[in-house]
Design a protein around this motif. Structure first.
Motif, PDB file in Angstrom:
ATOM      1  N   GLY A   4       0.788  -1.224   0.000  1.00  0.00           N
ATOM      2  CA  GLY A   4       0.000   0.000   0.000  1.00  0.00           C
ATOM      3  C   GLY A   4       0.816   1.268   0.000  1.00  0.00           C
ATOM      4  N   SER A   5       2.150   1.159   0.044  1.00  0.00           N
ATOM      5  CA  SER A   5       3.005   2.342   0.043  1.00  0.00           C
ATOM      6  C   SER A   5       3.098   2.934  -1.362  1.00  0.00           C
ATOM      7  CB  SER A   5       4.400   1.985   0.542  1.00  0.00           C
ATOM      8  OG  SER A   5       5.061   1.132  -0.381  1.00  0.00           O
ATOM      9  N   PHE A   6       3.498   4.197  -1.435  1.00  0.00           N
ATOM     10  CA  PHE A   6       3.686   4.859  -2.724  1.00  0.00           C
ATOM     11  C   PHE A   6       4.687   4.084  -3.573  1.00  0.00           C
ATOM     12  CE2 PHE A   6       6.063   7.588  -5.569  1.00  0.00           C
ATOM     13  CZ  PHE A   6       5.081   8.349  -6.199  1.00  0.00           C
ATOM     14  N   THR A   7       5.798   3.672  -2.962  1.00  0.00           N
ATOM     15  CA  THR A   7       6.856   2.987  -3.709  1.00  0.00           C
ATOM     16  C   THR A   7       6.363   1.692  -4.324  1.00  0.00           C
ATOM     17  OG1 THR A   7       8.544   3.936  -2.264  1.00  0.00           O
ATOM     18  CG2 THR A   7       9.162   1.990  -3.522  1.00  0.00           C
ATOM     19  N   LYS A   8       5.625   0.896  -3.569  1.00  0.00           N
ATOM     20  CA  LYS A   8       5.125  -0.385  -4.080  1.00  0.00           C
ATOM     21  C   LYS A   8       4.114  -0.163  -5.199  1.00  0.00           C
ATOM     22  CE  LYS A   8       4.719  -3.980  -1.421  1.00  0.00           C
ATOM     23  NZ  LYS A   8       5.429  -5.093  -2.123  1.00  0.00           N
ATOM     24  N   ILE A   9       3.168   0.744  -5.001  1.00  0.00           N
ATOM     25  CA  ILE A   9       2.151   0.990  -6.024  1.00  0.00           C
ATOM     26  C   ILE A   9       2.789   1.551  -7.294  1.00  0.00           C
ATOM     27  CG2 ILE A   9       0.065   2.298  -6.594  1.00  0.00           C
ATOM     28  CD1 ILE A   9      -0.562   2.288  -3.554  1.00  0.00           C
ATOM     29  N   PHE A  10       3.706   2.516  -7.127  1.00  0.00           N
ATOM     30  CA  PHE A  10       4.375   3.131  -8.269  1.00  0.00           C
ATOM     31  C   PHE A  10       5.097   2.091  -9.111  1.00  0.00           C
ATOM     32  CE2 PHE A  10       8.450   4.647  -9.951  1.00  0.00           C
ATOM     33  CZ  PHE A  10       8.008   5.623 -10.839  1.00  0.00           C
ATOM     34  N   HIS A  11       5.916   1.253  -8.463  1.00  0.00           N
ATOM     35  CA  HIS A  11       6.685   0.278  -9.226  1.00  0.00           C
ATOM     36  C   HIS A  11       5.800  -0.799  -9.842  1.00  0.00           C
ATOM     37  CE1 HIS A  11      10.288   1.969  -7.136  1.00  0.00           C
ATOM     38  NE2 HIS A  11      10.803   1.723  -8.312  1.00  0.00           N
ATOM     39  N   ASN A  12       4.727  -1.174  -9.177  1.00  0.00           N
ATOM     40  CA  ASN A  12       3.818  -2.151  -9.763  1.00  0.00           C
ATOM     41  C   ASN A  12       3.179  -1.620 -11.048  1.00  0.00           C
ATOM     42  OD1 ASN A  12       3.873  -4.587  -8.290  1.00  0.00           O
ATOM     43  ND2 ASN A  12       2.708  -3.685  -6.619  1.00  0.00           N
ATOM     44  N   TYR A  13       2.713  -0.384 -11.023  1.00  0.00           N
ATOM     45  CA  TYR A  13       2.057   0.186 -12.209  1.00  0.00           C
ATOM     46  C   TYR A  13       3.070   0.483 -13.317  1.00  0.00           C
ATOM     47  CZ  TYR A  13      -2.709   0.683 -10.467  1.00  0.00           C
ATOM     48  OH  TYR A  13      -3.991   0.425 -10.032  1.00  0.00           O
ATOM     49  N   ARG A  14       4.161   1.164 -12.982  1.00  0.00           N
ATOM     50  CA  ARG A  14       5.141   1.510 -14.019  1.00  0.00           C
ATOM     51  C   ARG A  14       5.759   0.266 -14.650  1.00  0.00           C
ATOM     52  NH1 ARG A  14      11.180   3.314 -12.995  1.00  0.00           N
ATOM     53  NH2 ARG A  14      11.122   1.074 -12.556  1.00  0.00           N
ATOM     54  N   ASN A  15       6.178  -0.659 -13.808  1.00  0.00           N
ATOM     55  CA  ASN A  15       6.858  -1.841 -14.321  1.00  0.00           C
ATOM     56  C   ASN A  15       5.934  -2.735 -15.128  1.00  0.00           C
ATOM     57  OD1 ASN A  15       9.109  -0.870 -13.044  1.00  0.00           O
ATOM     58  ND2 ASN A  15       9.101  -2.368 -11.385  1.00  0.00           N
ATOM     59  N   ASN A  16       4.641  -2.728 -14.788  1.00  0.00           N
ATOM     60  CA  ASN A  16       3.695  -3.512 -15.570  1.00  0.00           C
ATOM     61  C   ASN A  16       3.607  -2.973 -16.995  1.00  0.00           C
ATOM     62  OD1 ASN A  16       0.833  -4.315 -16.562  1.00  0.00           O
ATOM     63  ND2 ASN A  16       1.176  -5.612 -14.785  1.00  0.00           N
TER      64      ASN A  16
ATOM     65  N   ARG B  84      -1.492   9.408  -6.496  1.00  0.00           N
ATOM     66  CA  ARG B  84      -0.204   9.990  -6.876  1.00  0.00           C
ATOM     67  C   ARG B  84       0.718   8.942  -7.496  1.00  0.00           C
ATOM     68  NH1 ARG B  84       3.039  11.323  -3.355  1.00  0.00           N
ATOM     69  NH2 ARG B  84       2.075  10.439  -1.475  1.00  0.00           N
ATOM     70  N   ALA B  85       0.684   7.739  -6.950  1.00  0.00           N
ATOM     71  CA  ALA B  85       1.559   6.682  -7.454  1.00  0.00           C
ATOM     72  C   ALA B  85       1.185   6.281  -8.879  1.00  0.00           C
ATOM     73  CB  ALA B  85       1.492   5.470  -6.523  1.00  0.00           C
ATOM     74  N   ILE B  86      -0.104   6.155  -9.157  1.00  0.00           N
ATOM     75  CA  ILE B  86      -0.545   5.769 -10.509  1.00  0.00           C
ATOM     76  C   ILE B  86      -0.188   6.846 -11.524  1.00  0.00           C
ATOM     77  CG2 ILE B  86      -2.547   5.251 -11.958  1.00  0.00           C
ATOM     78  CD1 ILE B  86      -3.888   4.057  -9.452  1.00  0.00           C
ATOM     79  N   VAL B  87      -0.456   8.092 -11.182  1.00  0.00           N
ATOM     80  CA  VAL B  87      -0.143   9.200 -12.090  1.00  0.00           C
ATOM     81  C   VAL B  87       1.361   9.278 -12.342  1.00  0.00           C
ATOM     82  CG1 VAL B  87      -0.183  11.715 -12.374  1.00  0.00           C
ATOM     83  CG2 VAL B  87      -2.204  10.518 -11.488  1.00  0.00           C
ATOM     84  N   ALA B  88       2.159   9.174 -11.277  1.00  0.00           N
ATOM     85  CA  ALA B  88       3.613   9.228 -11.420  1.00  0.00           C
ATOM     86  C   ALA B  88       4.139   8.064 -12.250  1.00  0.00           C
ATOM     87  CB  ALA B  88       4.268   9.232 -10.047  1.00  0.00           C
ATOM     88  N   ALA B  89       3.558   6.884 -12.061  1.00  0.00           N
ATOM     89  CA  ALA B  89       4.007   5.698 -12.799  1.00  0.00           C
ATOM     90  C   ALA B  89       3.744   5.844 -14.291  1.00  0.00           C
ATOM     91  CB  ALA B  89       3.298   4.460 -12.253  1.00  0.00           C
ATOM     92  N   ASP B  90       2.529   6.264 -14.647  1.00  0.00           N
ATOM     93  CA  ASP B  90       2.187   6.410 -16.063  1.00  0.00           C
ATOM     94  C   ASP B  90       2.983   7.539 -16.711  1.00  0.00           C
ATOM     95  OD1 ASP B  90       0.424   4.411 -15.447  1.00  0.00           O
ATOM     96  OD2 ASP B  90      -1.286   5.333 -16.451  1.00  0.00           O
ATOM     97  N   PHE B  91       3.200   8.625 -15.965  1.00  0.00           N
ATOM     98  CA  PHE B  91       3.989   9.736 -16.505  1.00  0.00           C
ATOM     99  C   PHE B  91       5.423   9.288 -16.767  1.00  0.00           C
ATOM    100  CE2 PHE B  91       6.951  13.250 -15.842  1.00  0.00           C
ATOM    101  CZ  PHE B  91       6.510  14.142 -16.810  1.00  0.00           C
TER     102      PHE B  91
END
Length: 351
Positions: free
Chosen positions: A237-249, A290-297
């Motif tokens: 549930g942390s920003f880091t985990k969500i960010f990397h899951n979305y970006r890396n996917n 924030r994590a999803i937006v940052a990952a896609d950007f």
């Protein structure tokens, strides 16, 4: 910086990766060392810990080889920095927060050695805090849907099923978990190993996709059982985990999809990410938003870089094996049809 002497192992190198993991090592490393298999060497790879992990292993388990890294550059780098120096026919990539049963390794090796077409495999992964449940990371084998959403027999999104023996058959899967994966060392190095740009999360699925694209099989062998804590380094549930899951996917799909799939599946997935971001906004979950937006950007900003990674990944394609691919939409099945279990998915849509 690493300690870079060659470590000559027996047939199997069980490579335990840890970071500030002394408490997990105290609890779980004894079970790994006591594995009921003759031809293996345990190697502890320390990913720049600042606790007593290295001293503990060296003093308590003198038979365990230690490979020390002095700068932590992510989970992927822990293996990418160490495995070139670890010589064995097979690698087991295993987290320090995993407890194993004595006989866990023998069934995995039996299947690998009886079938040269098997590139990697995993045991059944149960949830250490509640061993009656499957674990989030791998459960009883990993699959992927048409839009790149990953799931397992026994775990769909955040829903963990109770283990009642319903997924105890050995079967071909799409990906094996990085929490505990057995892989042929020659294949690991030939296909480029874990992608260091991922840092953490999805890296093993990306690697398994390359194994599949190279024509190999990946199996889950539930006869072997291990228990995983999970979330021990990067919190759920942390920003880091969500960010990397979305970006890396997104990066994973860009690297591995066929050309004709890219122009339909990838835009659809970006749209689904937008839906997820709106859902997070409406739920008041600003961290997820924030994590999803940052990952896609970041995915779009570094698109040229990811395309270079794609060129390398696609160079390994040879008679792609798509077994474990779900032709349906997991999002539709879960959020519209309200399905929560792997057994409720349409088996006719699984390749």
């Amino acid at each position: 910086m690493v300690e870079n002497s060659i470590i000559q192992c027996k047939k199997v190198a069980v490579v335990v990766l840890g970071y500030n993991s002394v408490e997990y090592l105290k609890a779980f490393l004894p079970s790994v060392v006591d594995t009921a298999y003759d031809d293996f060497t345990v190697v502890y790879v320390d990913n720049a810990s600042v606790d007593d992990s290295v001293d503990f292993v060296r003093s308590s388990f003198p038979g365990v080889e230690v490979f020390r890294i002095y700068e932590n550059r992510g989970f992927t780098n822990g293996y990418e920095s160490s495995l070139p120096y670890i010589r064995a026919e097979y690698y087991v990539l295993i987290n320090s927060d995993v407890r194993v049963q004595p006989g866990w390794l023998e069934p995995l090796m039996r299947h690998m050695e009886s079938d040269d077409s098997v590139g990697a495999c995993q045991p059944k992964i149960l949830h250490e805090p509640d061993p009656g449940l499957f674990d989030y990371a791998g459960a009883s084998g990993g699959f992927i849907d048409r839009f790149g959403y990953t799931f397992c027999r026994g775990r769909i999104f955040h829903h963990l099923e109770e283990d009642l023996g319903q997924y105890d058959d050995t079967t071909e899967i799409f990906w094996a978990t990085g929490a505990c994966m057995l892989v042929r060392s020659e294949l690991y190095h030939r296909l480029g190993g874990l992608d260091n740009d991922f840092y953490a999360h999805m890296e093993e699925i990306d690697f398994c996709w390359r194994i599949k694209n190279a024509g190999y099989k990946i199996l889950v062998i539930p006869e072997a059982v291990v228990y995983h804590v999970g979330g021990s380094v990067i919190t759920y549930g942390s920003f880091t985990k969500i960010f990397h899951n979305y970006r890396n996917n997104l990066v994973m799909m860009l690297k591995n999809l066929r050309v004709r799939q890219l122009f339909t599946i990838l835009p659809a997935r970006l749209l689904l990410d937008l839906v997820a971001a709106v859902r997070a906004l409406l739920a008041g979950n600003m961290t997820e938003l924030r994590a999803i937006v940052a990952a896609d950007f970041q995915f779009l900003f570094y698109l040229r870089k990811w395309l270079k990674s794609r060129k390398m990944a696609r160079s390994y394609v040879n008679h792609s094996n798509v077994s474990g691919w779900y032709k349906g939409s997991l999002v539709f099945d879960v959020f519209i049809k309200r399905k929560k279990k792997f057994s409720e998915l349409e088996s006719t849509r699984l390749t």
